[in-house]
Design a protein around this motif. Structure first.
Motif, PDB file in Angstrom:
ATOM      1  N   ILE A 289       0.948  -1.196  -0.172  1.00  0.00           N
ATOM      2  CA  ILE A 289       0.046  -0.114   0.074  1.00  0.00           C
ATOM      3  C   ILE A 289       0.680   1.373   0.084  1.00  0.00           C
ATOM      4  N   LEU A 290       0.386   2.439  -0.285  1.00  0.00           N
ATOM      5  CA  LEU A 290       0.938   3.647  -0.296  1.00  0.00           C
ATOM      6  C   LEU A 290       1.372   4.108   1.156  1.00  0.00           C
ATOM      7  N   TYR A 302       6.344   1.273  15.055  1.00  0.00           N
ATOM      8  CA  TYR A 302       5.899  -0.255  15.020  1.00  0.00           C
ATOM      9  C   TYR A 302       6.562  -0.943  13.899  1.00  0.00           C
ATOM     10  N   ILE A 303       6.894  -0.253  12.879  1.00  0.00           N
ATOM     11  CA  ILE A 303       7.480  -1.038  11.965  1.00  0.00           C
ATOM     12  C   ILE A 303       8.879  -1.730  12.152  1.00  0.00           C
ATOM     13  N   ASP A 312       9.016   0.231   2.137  1.00  0.00           N
ATOM     14  CA  ASP A 312       9.987   0.138   0.825  1.00  0.00           C
ATOM     15  C   ASP A 312       9.773   1.085  -0.057  1.00  0.00           C
ATOM     16  N   GLY A 313      10.480   2.170  -0.053  1.00  0.00           N
ATOM     17  CA  GLY A 313      10.288   3.461  -0.738  1.00  0.00           C
ATOM     18  C   GLY A 313       8.781   4.115  -0.523  1.00  0.00           C
ATOM     19  N   PHE A 318       4.039  -6.068   2.619  1.00  0.00           N
ATOM     20  CA  PHE A 318       3.808  -7.113   3.392  1.00  0.00           C
ATOM     21  C   PHE A 318       4.400  -8.443   2.913  1.00  0.00           C
ATOM     22  N   PRO A 319       5.624  -8.800   3.202  1.00  0.00           N
ATOM     23  CA  PRO A 319       6.113 -10.060   2.691  1.00  0.00           C
ATOM     24  C   PRO A 319       5.415 -11.305   2.927  1.00  0.00           C
TER      25      PRO A 319
END
Length: 729
Positions: A289-290, A302-303, A312-313, A318-319
């Motif tokens: 998602i953006l 949290y990330i 990612d940029g 969400f792998p």
């Protein structure tokens, strides 16, 4: 001697004359007192009459009494009389206005009504309860009346701003509504059912004949000027969840319970500071998602601590090989099916409630198995993971979970999942688990997975589940995931309740409605299992997808359900999908704001969308039917804000919503403001209603800079299709 005698005679001659003068003076003074008393008593009576008329603005008013605005206008048109009575009236009115000045968000609002005591107002509001009826809804008359009474009580506390020519709402922002003409402008946006009492004047109650006065929902001559909401939550503002206080003393960011502003916000929620981009289309949104669409300081922290979401940029990814479940979510789901073979995802189990929002891999994997999972974002979710879930295109609703029931009917979820959630089920007499028991379908499954269970908590949970007769079907600690999984099953009949040695918790009283959920406190009791074929929940629905077109035996009016299904299928196929200009590849999150039997949602099952079916609390209770068909939804009162984040939906559908709520909401324009909050920029709204409602509604949407894509009218009914733009003041 003679002189003295003459003087004495003179005094005797003057004595009667002096007595007459004195008596005359006393009489004149008495007349003056009476005159002055009459002069002052007359204005007092007049003032009392005016104050009563102010108090009865949204309640029964006498035949010769006009609503406040109309009264103010008539006062402006009358010639000025420069006498003591008029001066006293003007002075009193000025004092009353000054007394009611309120300052909200930095702006001053002046209320010119509601000057009587709250006790008297509540008494008057109860009078309305016996007289107000909502059209086309005799079966829910009591519910609607009680709701109207609550709204009147709130209005008496808050008041509206009226000066005769414009109406200002400064709660959480501001909108100024300028009007033209001589319409009765008080409560311009709401026009509840007002009773006009024939007979006595002055605001007193009369026993004469009563009739309803129904004003328009929106005044066509109104002009709107919008401002942005100035709130702590800014672009993530949820009015009935977020605490909005001017102080920084609050450690909590969310209400412990649903608590809405007294006056609904009449302001537009701003976009994220970093800008807002079109959401990633489904199904790509499952994996990315953006980031700027959901950016939040606590989310950034949290990330860094979790590997199942990665920055990612400009995207948040969400792998698939990363999950909160060690060994992968697919292994987790397969192990559950191995433990209880009757759990057939996507067949026997179709509708699931997931407590709390995590990485949502559980929800995403179940969607691939044709399982519709509704995630419940809890009130203590400071990271805004529920917003992340909605941005990914997963069914999600935000709700506190404390002392009130969740907005769902009883016995509708095939399974409830709590994976690693930190809910103390055994606390407070086990109320929270009893609420799960209420909404879980008889024979349904409660799946609880934890990593670290203390002995005390495990013993308390065992005692609680035994007291409500839940059967432990399986208990296993998976070696791969290192998670302990317990699967409970709710009883299918009442026989087991009679076998309990201790009747604690007791069975609920027969008059306790298990489906009553809107602002209803949780009960420390067990509702009996439906045993009659006329009751919903007595039988397990057909396997999916048969249950979508299989109409439950307990439903009396199957013909209406069939007609509703055919009606919306025809409209959707012939109009919505082809004739509106909507690019359905960009539509994922859909809301039906006034669902009946879920016909609109059923018509969209072949599209790659999910639909939140909202059944208004003023409407007949058809939500159990929707769940039996394998769809999801909630109860809601559209006089209040919905429990979700701004920009949650791609498309809103409302069929005769405004005409339905015409006599329920004080400010119907607030529903339009809520629609603007719910829709993402570029989102669509399809509105069907009477032309007299759609015409001014089109003007309101244009004032928000929405683009009107299509209008159509026939036989006083019409349809309006509009698209929200990214414009903000």
């Amino acid at each position: 001697m003679a002189i003295a005698r003459l003087a004495r005679l003179g005094r005797q001659a003057k004595r009667p004359h002096g007595l007459c003068i004195k008596m005359s003076a006393v009489a004149i003074l008495g007349l003056c007192f009476i005159f002055v008393w009459s002069m002052f008593s007359s204005p007092a009576n007049s003032v009392t009459s005016q104050r009563e008329s102010f108090d009865d603005i949204s309640e029964p008013v006498a035949a010769n009494t006009k609503v406040t605005n109309s009264w103010i206008q008539s006062q402006e048109k009358r010639p000025q009389k420069h006498n003591q009575e008029e001066d006293k009236k003007a002075k009193l009115e000025s004092d009353l206005e000054k007394k009611d000045e309120k300052k909200v968000n930095g702006s001053v609002s002046v209320s010119v009504h509601k000057h009587e005591s709250k006790k008297k107002n509540e008494k008057d509001a109860k009078k309305v309860k016996h007289n107000v009826k909502s059209p086309n809804e005799e079966t829910n008359e009591k519910t609607e009346i009680d709701d109207l009474e609550n709204e009147n009580d709130e209005e008496l506390e808050e008041g509206l701003v009226v000066d005769g020519k414009e109406e200002e709402f400064n709660s959480e922002g501001e909108v100024i509504v300028d009007t033209e003409g001589n319409d009765n402008l008080i409560q311009q946006e709401n026009e509840e059912s007002v009773e006009k009492v024939e007979g006595e004047s002055g605001g007193s109650t009369s026993t004469g004949k009563k009739r309803k006065i129904k004003g328009p929902v929106f005044y066509p001559k109104s002009h709107y000027s919008w401002k942005l909401c100035s709130t702590r939550s800014k672009q993530n503002y949820i009015p009935c969840i977020d605490i909005e206080s001017g102080t920084a003393k609050f450690l909590s960011h969310r209400h412990r319970e649903r608590s809405c502003p007294r006056s609904p916000p009449i302001c537009l929620v701003p976009l994220p500071h970093a800008g807002y981009g079109p959401p990633v289309p489904w199904p790509d949104s499952k994996s990315k998602i953006l980031y700027k669409n959901v950016a939040h300081p606590k989310l950034a922290a949290y990330i860094k601590k979790h590997n199942w979401l990665v920055e990612d940029g400009e995207h948040l990814t969400f792998p698939q090989n990363q999950s909160e479940f060690k060994g992968g979510v697919l292994h987790y789901l397969e192990s559950i099916e191995e433990m209880v073979p009757d759990i057939e995802w996507g067949k026997n189990i179709r509708v699931v409630l997931d407590m709390g929002c995590g990485d949502e891999s559980f929800v995403a994997s179940l969607l691939d198995k044709e399982v519709l999972t509704l995630s419940l974002g809890l009130k203590d979710d400071l990271v805004d993971l529920a917003q992340v879930s909605l941005e990914r295109g997963f069914p999600t609703v935000v709700s506190p979970f404390g002392s009130r029931r969740l907005p769902f009917p009883s016995g509708v979820f095939d399974a409830i999942h709590c994976g690693g959630c930190s809910i103390s089920w055994h606390s407070n007499g086990g109320k929270l688990l009893l609420e799960m028991n209420r909404i879980l379908r008889p024979g349904g499954y409660f799946i609880l997975s934890t990593k670290h269970d203390s002995i005390e908590e495990e013993e308390a949970m065992t005692a609680l589940t035994a007291s409500i007769c839940w059967n432990i079907l399986a208990h296993k600690t998976d070696e791969v995931s290192e998670v302990g999984v317990k699967i409970y099953q709710k009883p299918e009949s009442n026989d087991i309740y009679e076998l309990r040695r201790k009747k604690n918790p007791p069975l609920c009283k027969e008059n306790e409605n298990p489906d009553a959920a809107w602002y209803v406190p949780m009960k420390n009791c067990l509702h009996t299992i439906p045993s009659s074929i006329e009751q919903h929940g007595a039988e397990w629905p057909e396997e999916w997808p048969k249950r979508l077109e299989t109409y439950p035996d307990w439903l009396n009016d199957k013909e209406k359900l069939i007609a509703d299904t055919n009606h919306w299928k025809a409209i959707t196929d012939k109009s919505y999908l082809t004739g509106m200009g909507i690019d359905w590849s960009n539509i994922r999150n859909v809301m039906d704001m006034k669902a009946i039997y879920g016909g609109f949602a059923a018509a969209l099952t072949q599209q790659k969308v999910w639909v939140m079916n909202v059944v208004p609390v003023h409407a007949p209770d058809t939500l159990p039917v929707i769940y039996d068909r394998g769809l999801v939804g909630v109860y809601h009162d559209w006089c209040e804000s919905f429990g979700t984040y701004p920009r949650s939906y791609d498309l809103l559908h409302a069929d005769h919503l405004f005409s339905r709520l015409k006599n329920s909401c004080k400010q119907p324009v607030s529903i339009v403001v809520e629609m603007d909050r719910l829709l993402r920029p570029g989102g669509w709204a399809i509105l069907r209603d009477k032309v007299e409602i759609l015409d001014p509604l089109e003007g309101i949407l244009r004032s928000m800079h929405w683009e009107i894509r299509m209008t159509y009218a026939q036989n006083k009914e019409g349809i309006l299709c509009a698209q929200k733009t990214s414009w903000r003041p």
